[in-house]
Motif scaffolding. Sequence first.
Motif: not given
Length: 386
Positions: A2, A286, A342, A353-354
């Motif tokens: 990240k 993702c 989601w 949330q991520s």
Amino acid sequence: MKYPMTSLFLVASLLGVSSACSDAASSTSSAAETAAGPGYEISGQLRNAAAGTKVYLAELNGNQFVSRDTATTDAQGRFTLKGSTPEAALYQLKLDEQNQVLVSLDNKTKLQLTGDAKRLNEDYTVKGSKDSEMLQQLVRQLNTSGRQAQGVMQRYQNNAQAGRQDSMQALEAKFYAVQGQKTAALKRLIKANPTSVVSAFALSDPQIVNPDENFGFADSVATQLKKAQPNSRYTKALVQALEPLRKTAVGTIAPDINLTDPSGKTVALSSLRGQYVLLDFWASWCGPCRQENPNVVKTYQQYKNKKFTIYGVSLDQDKGKWEKAIQADGLTWTHVSDLKGWQSAAGQAYGIQSIPMNFLLDPQGRIIAKNLRGATLAAELAKRIK
């Protein structure tokens, strides 16, 4: 890996905060209001500010800045802002998008601010407000950590292009070390100021100190804030942010999940009791998840015969893409999904949330760690599995 924001000082980026104007009746504190009772006063002097430079004051209200007042510098770069505020709150002093600072004001604040109008976010000093001084320390740490992370990330990308896997792994470890050092420094700052609105603000936002990964610490600060400033909007925001995290905090039994695998068979998370389980939230679309998968595969191969397994929960909506990613990345463990993206029942139960996001469970189903990336997952397992 990240990638954090390289300059976390710009709060509009940091929080997704937008600028907004309120009704004229409430946007500017008048001199009459200040004269009628206590209020704040900001005395500033800016180098390299032309006479007539506008200085804008806006209050951080929810997720946006609301215009409160405007001042103009004189020939020496001096300006004054006076007003009143119903409670201690965070404000933005702004010249333009590149030159802005955060301060904290209450009705006893007499703040002196000096700085360089051409590089205000890097070169400014505040006095007369302990909370504003704390904000400046917080900002400096975020900027320092952001620059360090940016340098590591650039080297990582250069090594990725050259195919130097060993160097990439070392840099990934360095990246997470920088993040850890940032968090440790900010926690020390908060620990020294546990009843400050700045502490509540910092702990409410994952980009500063992630309350999910530091739940026990954040909860202890929230307890002190509830005693010291129970009616503060920042206290209330922190308490609200922590509540959904409570059920998945380290030390709690992981909420059960019952979803179907690609063949249509329902597999419960609890059916894997007796082993260490990595509950891994991911998706085929993702990018950071797919980049992390080789690390997860390596760790799985190392520990799969030592009472360790993985329960992958996909936030995909397309079954074909989900199955293709499982095969392409060599993910040979249990996979489940309700294909609701989601809106996944499991994702909502865990407050996701991520992604990527993961939780390490002990053989009794208790959460013992979370958000383990790169070599940190293997290191955690090495401590627990002999």
